[in-house]
Write a protein that holds these residues in place. Structure first.
Motif, mmCIF file in Angstrom:
data_model
loop_
_atom_site.group_PDB
_atom_site.id
_atom_site.type_symbol
_atom_site.label_atom_id
_atom_site.label_comp_id
_atom_site.label_asym_id
_atom_site.label_seq_id
_atom_site.Cartn_x
_atom_site.Cartn_y
_atom_site.Cartn_z
ATOM 1 N N GLN A 116 22.177 -47.648 21.244
ATOM 2 C CA GLN A 116 22.251 -46.077 21.224
ATOM 3 C C GLN A 116 21.419 -45.338 19.561
ATOM 4 O O GLN A 116 21.485 -46.147 18.833
ATOM 5 N N PRO A 117 21.032 -44.237 19.895
ATOM 6 C CA PRO A 117 20.967 -43.484 18.422
ATOM 7 C C PRO A 117 21.785 -43.858 17.530
ATOM 8 O O PRO A 117 23.121 -44.016 17.487
ATOM 9 N N SER A 118 20.933 -44.401 15.715
ATOM 10 C CA SER A 118 22.270 -44.202 14.610
ATOM 11 C C SER A 118 22.847 -42.577 14.783
ATOM 12 O O SER A 118 22.543 -42.388 15.070
ATOM 13 N N THR A 119 23.904 -43.472 14.578
ATOM 14 C CA THR A 119 24.889 -42.159 14.167
ATOM 15 C C THR A 119 24.581 -41.230 12.757
ATOM 16 O O THR A 119 23.866 -40.152 12.340
ATOM 17 N N THR A 120 23.923 -42.106 11.922
ATOM 18 C CA THR A 120 23.337 -41.413 10.145
ATOM 19 C C THR A 120 21.947 -42.093 10.460
ATOM 20 O O THR A 120 22.246 -43.180 10.724
#
Length: 192
Positions: A116-120
């Motif tokens: 999944q994409p980075s949270t930050t």
């Protein structure tokens, strides 16, 4: 790199233990961070800001415990020396949070898989001029078996400078039931 006592010794020498990591930490997973140009974070080596501008890849070092793992992981990158080690009033500055990482089977690449994409989103080092050496620290957490997603609206989604500072990686892990299993770091000398 895959000797727990060596890792702990380096973390103590650089004061990552106790500034970032608890004194009782014992590494279970060993990993390196590699930037697109091949530069690598290897337990306290010096890199330049220019070496680390692009988002890096995470490579695991296979050991029997890793080979048997089906867990997912969260990686964070933090700077405990913000704005400087002498005046760490913004300790820790959150540079990167990425969840849902998977370690491929030993027969495949050692490159950790992002699910999944980075949270930050990744933010490269940017030590202020004159602030001397900064310790950019990566913490790898094992996620609960039931899965893990940073809840919508959590401060880890904040990308502004003010939202990234005065954050604590271990507190983050404790808040969400994450188990600290690995640590790595590199150093950047600020310009004078």
């Amino acid at each position: 790199m895959s000797d727990p006592s060596h890792v702990v010794s380096v973390l103590q020498r650089e004061n990552v233990i106790p500034d970032v990591v608890p004194p009782d930490f014992i590494p279970l997973i060993f990993f390196t961070i590699v930037w697109p140009d091949g530069k690598e974070a290897t337990l306290g080596n010096f890199l330049t800001r220019e070496d680390t501008l692009e988002e890096p890849r995470i490579h695991v070092i296979y050991t029997p415990s890793v080979e048997a793992s089906t867990a997912s992981y969260t990686l964070v990158m933090t700077d405990p020396d913000a704005p400087s080690r002498a005046d760490p009033k913004y300790r820790q500055f959150r540079h990167w949070v990425i969840t849902g990482l998977r370690i491929p089977p030993v027969t495949e690449s050692s490159l950790v898989v992002k699910t999944q994409p980075s949270t930050t989103p990744y933010r490269p080092p940017g030590p202020p001029p004159g602030s001397k050496v900064h310790r950019y620290t990566f913490l790898l957490f094992e996620e609960p078996e039931s899965g893990f997603v940073v809840p919508p609206g959590a401060l880890e989604y904040g990308i502004a400078l003010e939202e990234r500072r005065s954050w604590n990686a271990v507190d983050f892990g404790n808040r969400y039931g994450l188990k600290l299993v690995g640590v790595n770091l590199f150093l950047v000398q600020a310009a004078d």
